[in-house]
Design an enzyme around this catalytic site. Sequence first.
Site, PDB file in Angstrom:
ATOM      1  N   LYS A   1      55.377  31.506  42.948  1.00  0.00           N
ATOM      2  CA  LYS A   1      54.964  30.890  44.208  1.00  0.00           C
ATOM      3  C   LYS A   1      55.732  29.573  44.426  1.00  0.00           C
ATOM      4  CE  LYS A   1      52.132  32.106  46.699  1.00  0.00           C
ATOM      5  NZ  LYS A   1      52.186  33.051  47.865  1.00  0.00           N
TER       6      LYS A   1
ATOM      7  N   TYR B   1      52.939  33.686  37.701  1.00  0.00           N
ATOM      8  CA  TYR B   1      52.492  33.715  39.107  1.00  0.00           C
ATOM      9  C   TYR B   1      52.795  32.383  39.783  1.00  0.00           C
ATOM     10  CZ  TYR B   1      49.310  32.941  43.016  1.00  0.00           C
ATOM     11  OH  TYR B   1      48.796  32.596  44.247  1.00  0.00           O
TER      12      TYR B   1
ATOM     13  N   THR C   1      49.809  28.050  47.118  1.00  0.00           N
ATOM     14  CA  THR C   1      48.660  27.793  46.245  1.00  0.00           C
ATOM     15  C   THR C   1      48.715  26.398  45.617  1.00  0.00           C
ATOM     16  OG1 THR C   1      47.717  28.502  44.139  1.00  0.00           O
ATOM     17  CG2 THR C   1      50.012  28.993  44.441  1.00  0.00           C
ATOM     18  N   ASP C   2      47.557  25.927  45.145  1.00  0.00           N
ATOM     19  CA  ASP C   2      47.527  24.666  44.387  1.00  0.00           C
ATOM     20  C   ASP C   2      48.119  24.834  42.986  1.00  0.00           C
ATOM     21  OD1 ASP C   2      45.439  26.152  43.254  1.00  0.00           O
ATOM     22  OD2 ASP C   2      43.869  24.671  43.682  1.00  0.00           O
ATOM     23  N   GLU C   3      48.263  26.093  42.532  1.00  0.00           N
ATOM     24  CA  GLU C   3      48.731  26.311  41.153  1.00  0.00           C
ATOM     25  C   GLU C   3      50.166  25.839  40.941  1.00  0.00           C
ATOM     26  OE1 GLU C   3      47.743  29.813  39.070  1.00  0.00           O
ATOM     27  OE2 GLU C   3      45.853  30.081  40.143  1.00  0.00           O
TER      28      GLU C   3
HETATM   29  P1  NAD Z   1      45.689  39.892  47.506  1.00  0.00           P
HETATM   30  O1  NAD Z   1      46.283  40.257  46.206  1.00  0.00           O
HETATM   31  O2  NAD Z   1      44.261  40.158  47.773  1.00  0.00           O
HETATM   32  O3  NAD Z   1      46.512  40.609  48.691  1.00  0.00           O
HETATM   33  C1  NAD Z   1      47.908  40.648  48.714  1.00  0.00           C
HETATM   34  C2  NAD Z   1      48.336  41.588  49.832  1.00  0.00           C
HETATM   35  O4  NAD Z   1      49.778  41.611  49.861  1.00  0.00           O
HETATM   36  C3  NAD Z   1      47.888  43.030  49.606  1.00  0.00           C
HETATM   37  O5  NAD Z   1      47.415  43.581  50.821  1.00  0.00           O
HETATM   38  C4  NAD Z   1      49.147  43.745  49.148  1.00  0.00           C
HETATM   39  O6  NAD Z   1      49.163  45.107  49.474  1.00  0.00           O
HETATM   40  C5  NAD Z   1      50.202  42.964  49.909  1.00  0.00           C
HETATM   41  N1  NAD Z   1      51.535  43.040  49.271  1.00  0.00           N
HETATM   42  C6  NAD Z   1      51.829  42.855  47.960  1.00  0.00           C
HETATM   43  N2  NAD Z   1      53.148  43.005  47.770  1.00  0.00           N
HETATM   44  C7  NAD Z   1      53.701  43.266  48.984  1.00  0.00           C
HETATM   45  C8  NAD Z   1      55.010  43.517  49.440  1.00  0.00           C
HETATM   46  N3  NAD Z   1      56.055  43.522  48.594  1.00  0.00           N
HETATM   47  N4  NAD Z   1      55.219  43.751  50.758  1.00  0.00           N
HETATM   48  C9  NAD Z   1      54.167  43.773  51.623  1.00  0.00           C
HETATM   49  N5  NAD Z   1      52.904  43.556  51.241  1.00  0.00           N
HETATM   50  C10 NAD Z   1      52.670  43.295  49.949  1.00  0.00           C
HETATM   51  O7  NAD Z   1      46.035  38.347  47.708  1.00  0.00           O
HETATM   52  P2  NAD Z   1      45.180  37.205  48.411  1.00  0.00           P
HETATM   53  O8  NAD Z   1      44.212  36.663  47.437  1.00  0.00           O
HETATM   54  O9  NAD Z   1      44.727  37.674  49.731  1.00  0.00           O
HETATM   55  O10 NAD Z   1      46.315  36.104  48.597  1.00  0.00           O
HETATM   56  C11 NAD Z   1      47.106  36.057  49.787  1.00  0.00           C
HETATM   57  C12 NAD Z   1      48.116  34.908  49.658  1.00  0.00           C
HETATM   58  O11 NAD Z   1      47.433  33.681  49.458  1.00  0.00           O
HETATM   59  C13 NAD Z   1      49.057  35.058  48.486  1.00  0.00           C
HETATM   60  O12 NAD Z   1      50.333  34.611  48.894  1.00  0.00           O
HETATM   61  C14 NAD Z   1      48.480  34.141  47.424  1.00  0.00           C
HETATM   62  O13 NAD Z   1      49.499  33.650  46.574  1.00  0.00           O
HETATM   63  C15 NAD Z   1      47.905  33.044  48.280  1.00  0.00           C
HETATM   64  N6  NAD Z   1      46.770  32.316  47.695  1.00  0.00           N
HETATM   65  C16 NAD Z   1      45.655  32.995  47.295  1.00  0.00           C
HETATM   66  C17 NAD Z   1      44.554  32.290  46.798  1.00  0.00           C
HETATM   67  C18 NAD Z   1      43.288  32.980  46.347  1.00  0.00           C
HETATM   68  O14 NAD Z   1      42.406  32.304  45.839  1.00  0.00           O
HETATM   69  N7  NAD Z   1      43.148  34.268  46.527  1.00  0.00           N
HETATM   70  C19 NAD Z   1      44.619  30.885  46.709  1.00  0.00           C
HETATM   71  C20 NAD Z   1      45.790  30.257  47.089  1.00  0.00           C
HETATM   72  C21 NAD Z   1      46.844  30.959  47.613  1.00  0.00           C
HETATM   73  O1  DAU Z   2      44.088  28.197  42.677  1.00  0.00           O
HETATM   74  C1  DAU Z   2      44.536  29.164  43.577  1.00  0.00           C
HETATM   75  C2  DAU Z   2      44.701  30.481  42.860  1.00  0.00           C
HETATM   76  O2  DAU Z   2      43.391  30.961  42.590  1.00  0.00           O
HETATM   77  C3  DAU Z   2      45.474  31.516  43.659  1.00  0.00           C
HETATM   78  O3  DAU Z   2      46.785  31.053  43.874  1.00  0.00           O
HETATM   79  C4  DAU Z   2      45.498  32.857  42.947  1.00  0.00           C
HETATM   80  O4  DAU Z   2      46.129  33.831  43.757  1.00  0.00           O
HETATM   81  C5  DAU Z   2      44.069  33.270  42.657  1.00  0.00           C
HETATM   82  O5  DAU Z   2      44.055  34.467  41.907  1.00  0.00           O
HETATM   83  C6  DAU Z   2      43.328  32.185  41.904  1.00  0.00           C
HETATM   84  O6  DAU Z   2      43.843  32.018  40.573  1.00  0.00           O
HETATM   85  P1  DAU Z   2      42.888  31.733  39.319  1.00  0.00           P
HETATM   86  O7  DAU Z   2      43.565  32.124  38.078  1.00  0.00           O
HETATM   87  O8  DAU Z   2      42.343  30.351  39.401  1.00  0.00           O
HETATM   88  O9  DAU Z   2      41.688  32.741  39.698  1.00  0.00           O
HETATM   89  P2  DAU Z   2      40.830  33.753  38.822  1.00  0.00           P
HETATM   90  O10 DAU Z   2      39.745  34.245  39.710  1.00  0.00           O
HETATM   91  O11 DAU Z   2      41.682  34.765  38.127  1.00  0.00           O
HETATM   92  O12 DAU Z   2      40.201  32.805  37.724  1.00  0.00           O
HETATM   93  C7  DAU Z   2      39.407  31.690  38.092  1.00  0.00           C
HETATM   94  C8  DAU Z   2      38.983  30.986  36.816  1.00  0.00           C
HETATM   95  O13 DAU Z   2      38.069  31.851  36.117  1.00  0.00           O
HETATM   96  C9  DAU Z   2      40.122  30.732  35.867  1.00  0.00           C
HETATM   97  O14 DAU Z   2      39.888  29.495  35.198  1.00  0.00           O
HETATM   98  C10 DAU Z   2      40.044  31.867  34.855  1.00  0.00           C
HETATM   99  C11 DAU Z   2      38.564  32.160  34.804  1.00  0.00           C
HETATM  100  N1  DAU Z   2      38.196  33.571  34.543  1.00  0.00           N
HETATM  101  C12 DAU Z   2      38.745  34.542  35.321  1.00  0.00           C
HETATM  102  C13 DAU Z   2      38.419  35.858  35.115  1.00  0.00           C
HETATM  103  C14 DAU Z   2      39.043  36.960  35.969  1.00  0.00           C
HETATM  104  C15 DAU Z   2      37.276  33.874  33.540  1.00  0.00           C
HETATM  105  O15 DAU Z   2      36.766  32.992  32.845  1.00  0.00           O
HETATM  106  N2  DAU Z   2      36.950  35.190  33.335  1.00  0.00           N
HETATM  107  C16 DAU Z   2      37.492  36.194  34.072  1.00  0.00           C
HETATM  108  O16 DAU Z   2      37.169  37.390  33.821  1.00  0.00           O
END
Ligand code: NAD
Ligand code: DAU
Length: 355
Positions: A162, A158, A132-134
């Site tokens: 990562k 989180y 992630t960018d985080e």
């Molecule tokens: P998600 O939470 O939707 O899905 C995570 C999946 O991993 C689920 O299917 C869950 O059952 C599985 N899982 C959790 N713990 C596990 C374990 N111990 N063993 C096997 N499976 C397990 O997550 P996502 O949003 O699809 O993110 C996927 C990946 O991308 C993550 O590594 C996350 O850090 C990264 N990522 C997500 C975002 C985003 O915006 N969603 C952005 C940047 C990076």
């Molecule tokens: O940047 C990549 C990341 O993006 C991933 O690594 C994470 O897995 C993914 O969950 C996401 O993280 P964020 O914290 O950026 O996403 P989230 O959707 O939780 O929140 C996006 C922005 O919106 C953040 O600034 C918080 C704000 N927010 C979120 C929620 C859930 C609100 O203002 N209200 C809300 O109810």
Amino acid sequence: MTILVTGGAGFIGSNFILDWFAHGTEPIVNLDKLSYAGNPENLRPLKDSPSYELVHGDVGNRKLVRSLLDKHAPRAIVHFAAESHVDRSIHGPDEFIQTNILGTFSLLEEARDWLEKNAHRRDGFRFVHISTDEVFGSLAPSAPRFTESTPYAPNSPYAASKASADHLVRSYHHTYGLPTLTVNCSNNYGPYQFPEKLIPLMILNAIANKPLPIYGEGSNVRDWLYVLDHCSAIRQVLSQGRIGETYNVGGHNQKTNLEVVNAICALLDEARPHNRIRHSTLITFVKDRPGHDKRYAMDFSKIAIQLGWAPSETFDSGLRKTVAWYLDNPEWAVRVTSGTYRQWIDKNYGNRGQA
Ligand code: NAD
Ligand code: DAU
């Protein structure tokens, strides 16, 4: 040859697997714990496919991972499995440490061990780690975007978990020669995203005429990436990325949270003109997230120049598709947020696969 995907029943993993089969036929084995965020129903179109198998289990289960490597001899591991929600990590970091750090460590160890025993497989093998960018921390409003050489400065449990995983992946390449690649991407959005994240939560609340809770003043900025653009970047990195490298992936869509929510409301006003209120009147400003990062933005020129990747969706086109998907699939949201779904998982999957 087979690809071993972890966490493929989650949001990005499901999209990746569906998109994979839209582009080819190479088999996938999906190792997923089916946590609250993992939904095998996302992959229902593959139910009868001989090229797809779901294994219910934990990436930290080394015996299980070993048996999968021995049985399938995959040419690659694409590692999505993680706890992914920042707010949950603030309330309880335990599982984030377990899965994101220790789970990644277990997977790396098993991959290393398996390649040592199967040296003839090493040449074509790839371990693609999804990050992630985080990990880069928070940007000031006018600061340049994150590059691959921006120093790590994670701010939430989180992000720290990562970052730890990324460092482990890096070290396994440098120390043991494991053929790793890391993709650091920005906020994804699109179909099948669990409605705890900003975009699906706001769409579903707005459809139900419930409040739209925006943290603080809604001025935090994220760089929105349509999930299928992320999937194409991962495929590109898997096929052409240089071993040991990391690649930033972003959508070129910096938006404040307030802009995002207003855009969702405008699309819903258009799609549901019969609704008795304008959706933006549901916006409610609530207490800010602790340690809330101000801004993320990705400079993705490396992957663009070296691998020829670029996002194909604009924020407008991607958001329109996303809103339409949630409007067309109301039962999906009801099931993932209700007990029905958990009962279905228990009945159909129980503890199978947990060797
Ligand atoms: P998600 O939470 O939707 O899905 C995570 C999946 O991993 C689920 O299917 C869950 O059952 C599985 N899982 C959790 N713990 C596990 C374990 N111990 N063993 C096997 N499976 C397990 O997550 P996502 O949003 O699809 O993110 C996927 C990946 O991308 C993550 O590594 C996350 O850090 C990264 N990522 C997500 C975002 C985003 O915006 N969603 C952005 C940047 C990076
Ligand atoms: O940047 C990549 C990341 O993006 C991933 O690594 C994470 O897995 C993914 O969950 C996401 O993280 P964020 O914290 O950026 O996403 P989230 O959707 O939780 O929140 C996006 C922005 O919106 C953040 O600034 C918080 C704000 N927010 C979120 C929620 C859930 C609100 O203002 N209200 C809300 O109810």
